[in-house]
Structures are given as C-alpha cells and as structure tokens.
Scaffold this motif. Structure first.
Motif, mmCIF file in Angstrom:
data_model
loop_
_atom_site.group_PDB
_atom_site.id
_atom_site.type_symbol
_atom_site.label_atom_id
_atom_site.label_comp_id
_atom_site.label_asym_id
_atom_site.label_seq_id
_atom_site.Cartn_x
_atom_site.Cartn_y
_atom_site.Cartn_z
ATOM 1 N N ARG A 158 0.740 -1.217 0.036
ATOM 2 C CA ARG A 158 0.115 -0.088 0.059
ATOM 3 C C ARG A 158 0.840 1.338 0.059
ATOM 4 N NH1 ARG A 158 -2.326 -0.604 4.758
ATOM 5 N NH2 ARG A 158 -0.771 0.524 5.718
ATOM 6 N N GLN A 161 2.843 1.556 -3.551
ATOM 7 C CA GLN A 161 1.556 2.125 -4.324
ATOM 8 C C GLN A 161 1.408 3.474 -4.409
ATOM 9 O OE1 GLN A 161 -1.986 -0.011 -4.487
ATOM 10 N NE2 GLN A 161 -2.521 0.493 -6.634
ATOM 11 N N SER A 216 2.557 6.241 -6.869
ATOM 12 C CA SER A 216 1.049 6.749 -7.687
ATOM 13 C C SER A 216 1.500 8.142 -7.833
ATOM 14 C CB SER A 216 0.117 6.315 -7.224
ATOM 15 O OG SER A 216 -0.162 7.202 -5.784
ATOM 16 N N ASP A 246 2.182 0.871 -13.305
ATOM 17 C CA ASP A 246 1.496 0.010 -12.059
ATOM 18 C C ASP A 246 2.227 -1.396 -12.305
ATOM 19 O OD1 ASP A 246 -0.430 1.930 -11.678
ATOM 20 O OD2 ASP A 246 -1.994 1.360 -12.802
ATOM 21 N N VAL A 258 5.393 -1.374 -10.359
ATOM 22 C CA VAL A 258 5.344 -1.387 -8.860
ATOM 23 C C VAL A 258 4.832 -2.777 -8.412
ATOM 24 C CG1 VAL A 258 3.577 -0.536 -7.207
ATOM 25 C CG2 VAL A 258 4.524 1.013 -8.649
ATOM 26 N N ALA A 259 4.036 -3.650 -9.268
ATOM 27 C CA ALA A 259 3.579 -4.752 -8.726
ATOM 28 C C ALA A 259 4.844 -5.656 -8.908
ATOM 29 C CB ALA A 259 2.555 -5.282 -9.991
ATOM 30 N N THR A 272 6.989 -4.872 -5.760
ATOM 31 C CA THR A 272 6.270 -5.196 -4.559
ATOM 32 C C THR A 272 6.428 -6.727 -4.431
ATOM 33 O OG1 THR A 272 4.534 -3.501 -4.417
ATOM 34 C CG2 THR A 272 4.003 -5.272 -3.291
#
Length: 168
Positions: free
Chosen positions: A76, A79, A83, A104, A107-108, A111
């Motif tokens: 979280r 992100q 963002s 995105d 980031v994924a 993570t």
C-alpha cells in the motif's frame, strides 16, 4: 492458573524463543507473546487436548498474520508513493493509460520482489531502505552484526535487480 493460561505461563520461555526465532526480533516476539496472552485471557474457556501444541500453532499464526499485515502495508505504501511520482520525483501523467499501465506493472513487480525476499533479508532491506534506519540501527534491531546487515542488504539488492530485470 488453569487451562490454556496455565500452559502459556508454563511454556512462556520456549514460546518466546520460538517467536524470536521466527521473527528475528526480540521486541516483536514480546509483542506477539503479549497478544497471545490477551487472546488466551479474553477467550472462552475450552478444553484443549494438547495445550502446548495449540499455543505453538497460535504463535505461528500470529507470526504469519504479522507478516501478511506488513506486506500489505508495504504494498500500500509503495503504491501510494509511486502513484504520485516516478523514480525521479516527477509527477506522472495520469492521462496516458499506457504510461499508467507500465508504472502499475513496475510497482507490482517491485512489490512482489520484496515480498519474495527471505524473511531476515526482507526485514533488513525494509528497515534500511524503506524505514530509513542506518545499518547499525538495523543490526541492533535484528540482533545481528553490521556485517550481517550488509550481507542481507546486498543479497536483497541482487535479488531485486534480477527480479526487476526479469531474470527471476
């Protein structure tokens, strides 16, 4: 003391060692032990065939819950921070769906790569690189040498570079 509370009191030292070994952090182990105590005291009295095994399962579940909670928090936070800006601090153009999708995905991947680190390596990395603690502070927090922290962080960086480059 009777029942589960009595078993918890009797097995406290070994459960604390178990929690410390699982978390790598004596203070966190104490917190989890306190949480176990509260759950046992607040729970309904029930008959348990093997209280020691039940307490070990409870301890393991608390460790797993804490790990999941930490991973969710990191995802979280990552992100949220990504963002708003890219890796250079520039505002991202949210009107371009292709750029958004690429960001995105990045980031994924990042993570997921952090989540895939071994527990001690991931903890050292998060404390140093995300929470901003110095290596000496990380070493003190984890109960290891500064050299051990350096090795964990180096391992994490190699793993993250490979993961983000698509080698893993």
């Amino acid at each position: 003391m009777e029942g589960l509370a009595g078993a918890l009191a009797a097995h406290r030292p070994e459960l604390l060692r178990f929690l410390t070994a699982r978390t790598g952090d004596g203070a966190l182990a104490e917190d989890l032990m306190q949480e176990m105590w509260l759950r046992v005291r607040e729970g309904r009295p029930v008959s348990i065939g093997n209280p020691r095994a039940y307490l070990y399962r409870m301890a393991q579940n608390l460790v797993l819950d804490r790990l999941k909670e930490e991973r969710r928090r990191m995802a979280r936070d990552l992100q949220w921070s990504s963002s708003r800006t890219d890796e250079h601090g520039a505002d991202l153009d949210r009107s371009d769906p292709e750029k958004q999708m690429i960001e995105d995905e990045r980031v994924a991947r990042f993570t997921a790569a952090i989540a895939a680190l071994p527990p001690a390596t991931g903890r050292a990395f998060r404390l140093n690189k995300i929470d901003g603690l110095g290596q000496a502070e990380v070493a003190a927090s984890m109960g290891i040498s500064r050299s051990g922290v350096e090795k964990h962080i180096a391992r994490a960086m190699v793993h993250l570079r490979r993961s983000l480059a698509g080698e893993d």
